[in-house]
Write an enzyme that holds these catalytic residues in place. Sequence first.
Site, PDB file in Angstrom:
ATOM      1  N   GLU A  96      -5.690 -26.496 -29.230  1.00 30.30           N
ATOM      2  CA  GLU A  96      -5.048 -26.812 -27.957  1.00 30.30           C
ATOM      3  C   GLU A  96      -5.194 -25.651 -26.979  1.00 30.30           C
ATOM      4  OE1 GLU A  96      -0.410 -25.977 -28.060  1.00 30.30           O
ATOM      5  OE2 GLU A  96      -0.957 -27.463 -29.562  1.00 30.30           O
ATOM      6  N   CYS A 128      -1.032 -29.463 -32.984  1.00 35.69           N
ATOM      7  CA  CYS A 128      -1.223 -28.643 -34.188  1.00 35.69           C
ATOM      8  C   CYS A 128      -1.975 -29.333 -35.319  1.00 35.69           C
ATOM      9  CB  CYS A 128       0.131 -28.154 -34.695  1.00 35.69           C
ATOM     10  SG  CYS A 128       0.962 -27.033 -33.556  1.00 35.69           S
ATOM     11  N   HIS A 251       2.586 -28.181 -42.422  1.00 34.27           N
ATOM     12  CA  HIS A 251       2.575 -27.492 -41.137  1.00 34.27           C
ATOM     13  C   HIS A 251       3.815 -26.599 -41.054  1.00 34.27           C
ATOM     14  CE1 HIS A 251       2.135 -26.476 -37.009  1.00 34.27           C
ATOM     15  NE2 HIS A 251       3.238 -27.100 -36.655  1.00 34.27           N
TER      16      HIS A 251
END
Length: 363
Positions: A96, A128, A251
């Site tokens: 990103e 992400c 994550h």
Amino acid sequence: MDNNEHLSAQQGGVAQIPSRPVGIAGYGVYIPRYRLPGTEVSRIWLGEPSPGPVKEKAVAGLDEDVVTMSIEAARNALARAAIDPEELRAVWVGSESHPYAVKPSGTIVAEAIGAPVHVQAGDFEFACKAGTEAMVAAMALVGSHMADYALAIGMDTAQAKPGDALEYTAASGGAAYIIGPAENALASIDAHYSFVTDTPDFWRREHQIYPEHGQRFTGEPAYFNHIISASRTLLDQMGLTAADFKYAVFHQPNTKFPQRVSKQLGFTPEQIKEGLLSPVIGNTYAGSGMVGLTAILDIAEPGDRILMTTYGSGAGSDAFVITALEALLERRNAAPSTQTYIARRTQIDYATYARMRGKIAMR
């Protein structure tokens, strides 16, 4: 389960399994050496050096960006794969924080590592989980026999508004994975599943310098709902439970979220310990789960089963069942380990960080 049993389990279900077995032929990581302690952020914005959600975060240097770091990680992955870069048929970079708004990072990386001109090259964006989006595309390309090797990268120089809670964790770094036929792989990718909804927990519009986030909204309806839904669906489809895995990595926007979600899914602290790196390098965004997986592959033994579930705001999760293979022992030392990069550390203060990350806008 062998692959035939996996395919049988998939029938009537939603888990995705390539018709041609695929795996991780090579992997590589890159973490910049500079570290900003959380106490430096609180010293500036709260007036006292109190602990933050992570000990410190990795910060890209003045001469580093998503492209330069992707090249380093890709070269490490090529070393472990032991293939000629001419064999790659795709180079995809998920991030990103691509350095160009209009010009792909993938073409620069492809040429720098010596990939051929007859190659798919481009960029992925999904907050992400942009890196694992690229991994799924690489699995499909190789699994359909359209290519033997494809490179998927998750890399970021994450942005955060000065003084915002994200500034403690928004870090730089990532990982690269070469996906290839399972028979030549270091680890097989046995199955994949994605879970996606329209959940606006984090966003940045064009021309905005820094992202906005929904604060507490980012927890239950966003991170936890998606990671749990993706993981449970894949485990149910494959007939597996947490007890069937040696390792798991999720994550990791901070330290607490992955610890909590792993417990909800039935995993122990021991199973996630090796891949939980956000406390010492921060949240590398598109590289977060992928970097954690590299640390696990650095120590895994043949037969060890690994669950990786990533999360991207907006929102979605990718879950993977991965099994370490014999070749991992032979080739993982062909490139620097993740812990080597973590140990290569130079501490900086907030002023140096602000200069490196362009926090002072002159125009």
